[in-house]
Design a protein around this motif. Structure first.
Motif, mmCIF file in Angstrom:
data_model
loop_
_atom_site.group_PDB
_atom_site.id
_atom_site.type_symbol
_atom_site.label_atom_id
_atom_site.label_comp_id
_atom_site.label_asym_id
_atom_site.label_seq_id
_atom_site.Cartn_x
_atom_site.Cartn_y
_atom_site.Cartn_z
ATOM 1 N N THR A 78 51.938 42.041 35.288
ATOM 2 C CA THR A 78 52.417 40.860 36.008
ATOM 3 C C THR A 78 53.824 40.511 35.559
ATOM 4 O O THR A 78 54.114 40.463 34.357
ATOM 5 C CB THR A 78 51.494 39.649 35.749
ATOM 6 O OG1 THR A 78 50.173 39.985 36.194
ATOM 7 C CG2 THR A 78 51.981 38.415 36.480
ATOM 8 N N THR A 116 51.817 42.571 40.055
ATOM 9 C CA THR A 116 51.683 41.170 40.464
ATOM 10 C C THR A 116 52.986 40.449 40.153
ATOM 11 O O THR A 116 53.541 40.601 39.063
ATOM 12 C CB THR A 116 50.520 40.483 39.724
ATOM 13 O OG1 THR A 116 49.301 41.156 40.069
ATOM 14 C CG2 THR A 116 50.409 39.016 40.094
ATOM 15 N N THR A 143 50.865 41.978 44.573
ATOM 16 C CA THR A 143 50.109 40.737 44.659
ATOM 17 C C THR A 143 51.041 39.596 44.297
ATOM 18 O O THR A 143 51.759 39.679 43.298
ATOM 19 C CB THR A 143 48.911 40.751 43.681
ATOM 20 O OG1 THR A 143 48.072 41.868 44.004
ATOM 21 C CG2 THR A 143 48.115 39.462 43.743
ATOM 22 N N SER A 145 51.338 35.522 43.316
ATOM 23 C CA SER A 145 50.467 34.508 42.733
ATOM 24 C C SER A 145 51.266 33.287 42.286
ATOM 25 O O SER A 145 52.306 33.421 41.634
ATOM 26 C CB SER A 145 49.730 35.112 41.530
ATOM 27 O OG SER A 145 48.937 34.149 40.889
#
Length: 161
Positions: A78, A116, A143, A145
């Motif tokens: 991430t 992410t 992704t 977020s």
């Protein structure tokens, strides 16, 4: 000697060999899309997503559509964004896209976890991407977020009637 016979005996004229003369021709513009690789999970600096996006947005040095990929060691990781872009015309945004950009979180792999991109905990509310009227963004294997859309009608750039 008959006239026709004399013409038939005449030797064939010799021709000088032709020499090739090279010519230059103007070609149409040839733009090669660039591929930039994110090499770390940092919010800024060389090799970061912010840095590679700035390079992809640079239409002077990298005209045309560009692709951002991630080093294989970043798959499943991430990237935490905590810094807003300077352009706040549509509300706070982490990253501005001003040209045609594809972000490929799998970089050609067909399976597995991509990357992410998230708003860092404790960071002010902001959208993750601001796509300007000159830009376009394609995401694959990524992704998103924690982003919050503010201004611009929640992500669109049209007015509500």
């Amino acid at each position: 000697m008959p006239r026709w016979f004399a013409a038939a005996r005449r030797p064939a004229p010799s021709f000088a060999p032709r020499t090739a003369r090279p010519r230059l021709e103007c070609l149409e513009a040839r733009e090669v899309p660039a591929t930039f690789t994110v090499t770390n999970l940092l919010d800024g600096g060389a090799g970061s997503l912010r840095d590679t996006l700035a390079q992809a947005n640079d239409e002077v040095h990298h005209p045309g559509a560009d692709t951002i990929v991630f080093a294989s060691g970043l798959f499943g990781q991430t990237i935490h964004l905590s810094t807003a872009d300077a352009d706040n015309s549509f509300g706070p945004s982490a990253l501005a896209v001003t040209s045609a950009v594809t972000i490929d979180g799998l970089a050609g792999y067909t399976s597995g976890a991509g990357v992410t991109i998230a708003r860092a905990s404790g960071a002010a509310d902001m959208r993750l991407f601001l796509v300007t009227s000159t830009g376009s963004l394609t995401l694959a294997g990524v992704t998103l977020s924690g982003g919050v859309a503010r201004g611009g009608n929640g992500g669109t750039n049209t007015s509500a009637d």
